[in-house]
Design a protein around this motif. Structure first.
Motif, PDB file in Angstrom:
ATOM      1  N   SER A 197     -24.379 -21.082 -56.130  1.00 55.58           N
ATOM      2  CA  SER A 197     -24.050 -19.971 -55.231  1.00 55.58           C
ATOM      3  C   SER A 197     -25.057 -18.843 -55.316  1.00 55.58           C
ATOM      4  O   SER A 197     -25.162 -18.018 -54.393  1.00 55.58           O
ATOM      5  N   TYR A 220     -19.006 -18.540 -50.082  1.00 56.59           N
ATOM      6  CA  TYR A 220     -18.461 -17.933 -51.287  1.00 56.59           C
ATOM      7  C   TYR A 220     -18.041 -16.505 -50.936  1.00 56.59           C
ATOM      8  O   TYR A 220     -18.888 -15.670 -50.577  1.00 56.59           O
ATOM      9  N   ASP A 221     -16.755 -16.237 -51.053  1.00 54.87           N
ATOM     10  CA  ASP A 221     -16.240 -14.923 -50.666  1.00 54.87           C
ATOM     11  C   ASP A 221     -16.928 -13.784 -51.412  1.00 54.87           C
ATOM     12  O   ASP A 221     -17.222 -12.734 -50.839  1.00 54.87           O
ATOM     13  N   PHE A 222     -17.192 -13.984 -52.700  1.00 51.95           N
ATOM     14  CA  PHE A 222     -17.722 -12.887 -53.507  1.00 51.95           C
ATOM     15  C   PHE A 222     -19.129 -12.469 -53.085  1.00 51.95           C
ATOM     16  O   PHE A 222     -19.562 -11.344 -53.358  1.00 51.95           O
ATOM     17  N   LEU A 223     -19.862 -13.366 -52.389  1.00 52.62           N
ATOM     18  CA  LEU A 223     -21.215 -13.019 -51.969  1.00 52.62           C
ATOM     19  C   LEU A 223     -21.219 -11.960 -50.868  1.00 52.62           C
ATOM     20  O   LEU A 223     -22.176 -11.190 -50.743  1.00 52.62           O
ATOM     21  N   ASP A 224     -20.161 -11.916 -50.076  1.00 57.93           N
ATOM     22  CA  ASP A 224     -20.116 -10.960 -48.965  1.00 57.93           C
ATOM     23  C   ASP A 224     -20.263  -9.527 -49.458  1.00 57.93           C
ATOM     24  O   ASP A 224     -20.996  -8.724 -48.878  1.00 57.93           O
ATOM     25  N   GLY A 225     -19.582  -9.206 -50.555  1.00 63.99           N
ATOM     26  CA  GLY A 225     -19.661  -7.859 -51.097  1.00 63.99           C
ATOM     27  C   GLY A 225     -20.943  -7.575 -51.848  1.00 63.99           C
ATOM     28  O   GLY A 225     -21.227  -6.417 -52.189  1.00 63.99           O
ATOM     29  N   MET A 226     -21.721  -8.617 -52.115  1.00 65.41           N
ATOM     30  CA  MET A 226     -22.965  -8.464 -52.880  1.00 65.41           C
ATOM     31  C   MET A 226     -24.201  -8.536 -51.983  1.00 65.41           C
ATOM     32  O   MET A 226     -25.328  -8.458 -52.478  1.00 65.41           O
ATOM     33  N   GLN A 259     -25.501 -13.903 -62.645  1.00 65.88           N
ATOM     34  CA  GLN A 259     -24.263 -13.217 -62.310  1.00 65.88           C
ATOM     35  C   GLN A 259     -23.936 -12.104 -63.310  1.00 65.88           C
ATOM     36  O   GLN A 259     -23.350 -11.090 -62.944  1.00 65.88           O
TER      37      GLN A 259
END
Length: 352
Positions: A197, A220-226, A259
């Motif tokens: 990811s 990957y949902d968490f990538l949107d905020g990053m 990460q």
């Protein structure tokens, strides 16, 4: 991204190829591992380069069959430990005597260097050569990675890979006549358990970073905020280190972002070629980008089921090539069409 950019015929494919500037021998050699590793050593993973390689070792790699050294090392690959798996493949042919065949050439010198390199890298490493790693052979491993703990595992991966065969033949970027002579090299890289990811492909045109794409075809949902942070870290890595280290004005490079610390590392450098996967972009988008323009960072959208289109990345290596290629081509075209529709809908909503 518009639907008119979707490649649907061989004619359109040829039109896109015509947009690429001609690759030179120097362009290709600038992307050989040892050419950039020394300049980017402090922002990439520890590696050991073995060169020059004895011609007998290259002869061994391109020879038919897989004959491993007669030592006590046991590869972890599936065909060497699953005696009754129904496979008709073997790393050597058994005869009536039951004796293991002898090596046709002597590779003792390179074998000793490989063992030494694995030890220097902490006991775990993965192999590659001038331009490529044997990623297409990872399916042979029980854990489906390139992690190697001994000589036999390294040799099994190298000899099972079509990518390595092509690498030995010059990489396939330009013709052999244009390549002329070059020096083969074997590289052992420190093994790191990277999360797919966090891998990204970057596109540099005329010495400017014009596009970044997520490599893994999955949302990957968490990538949107990053997204902004990822773009900033990669841009900083490029401006501080990569821009001055790589000679050609056009090339691609892969980045991994940890990460925990958020540190960006260079993983690989690739020539500016249609042979390189453009990931979530169409090459035509990148090649027709106006001077001074950028495409930014593109992540896999949540509205598309990536697993439906991309299962095992190198599953094609386990099936007849004609069947695999036909299915992959259909899947890619369908995927790009959905990406174009998704982007068009986003553009319409923003204009409203």
């Amino acid at each position: 991204m518009s639907t008119e950019n979707i490649p649907t015929s061989n004619t359109e494919d040829r039109d896109v190829l015509a947009l690429f500037p001609k690759l030179t021998r120097d362009d290709v050699l600038s992307c050989v591992f040892s050419s950039w590793y020394s300049k980017l050593r402090h922002v990439t993973f520890k590696s050991v380069v073995i060169k020059p390689l004895d011609p007998s070792f290259i002869e061994y790699l391109v020879s038919d069959g897989i004959v491993l050294p007669g030592d006590d090392e046991t590869p972890k690959f599936r065909n060497t430990i699953e005696e009754d798996d129904g496979s008709d493949w073997s790393d050597y042919d058994e005869d009536d005597s039951g004796e293991r065949p002898k090596m046709a050439v002597n590779i003792d010198a390179v074998a000793a260097e490989i063992r030494q390199a694995i030890g220097d890298l902490g006991g775990k490493a993965f192999p590659r050569m001038n331009w490529s790693a044997p990623t297409d052979a990872s399916w042979m491993s029980c854990d489906k990675t390139l992690q190697c703990r001994n000589l036999s595992e390294v040799l099994t991966l190298l000899k099972s890979s079509d990518k390595i065969t092509e690498d030995i033949d010059g990489g396939g970027y330009i013709s052999r006549d244009e390549m002329g002579d070059w020096e083969h090299e074997l590289v052992l890289r420190q093994w790191c358990n990277l999360f797919p990811s966090m891998e990204f492909r970057c596109f540099v045109r005329e010495h400017e970073l014009v596009a970044i794409s997520q490599i893994e075809m999955q949302h990957y949902d968490f990538l949107d905020g990053m997204k902004d942070d990822i773009g900033n870290k990669i841009s900083e890595l490029f401006d501080r280190y990569v821009r001055e280290a790589i000679d050609p004005e056009n090339y691609c490079f892969d980045v991994y972002i940890t990460q925990e610390s958020g540190r960006a590392y260079v993983v690989d450098v690739k020539p500016w070629s249609a042979k390189v996967d453009s990931c979530l972009y169409l090459w035509q988008e990148i090649l027709e980008l106006k001077e001074g323009g950028t495409l930014g960072l593109r992540l896999f959208p949540s509205s598309i089921d990536g697993m439906r289109h991309y299962s095992n990345k190198y599953a094609a290596n386990q099936f007849p090539k004609d069947i695999a290629c036909e299915g992959l081509q259909t899947s890619i075209i369908e995927f790009v069409q959905k990406m174009a529709l998704h982007q068009a809908n986003e553009d319409d909503s923003q204009s409203d």
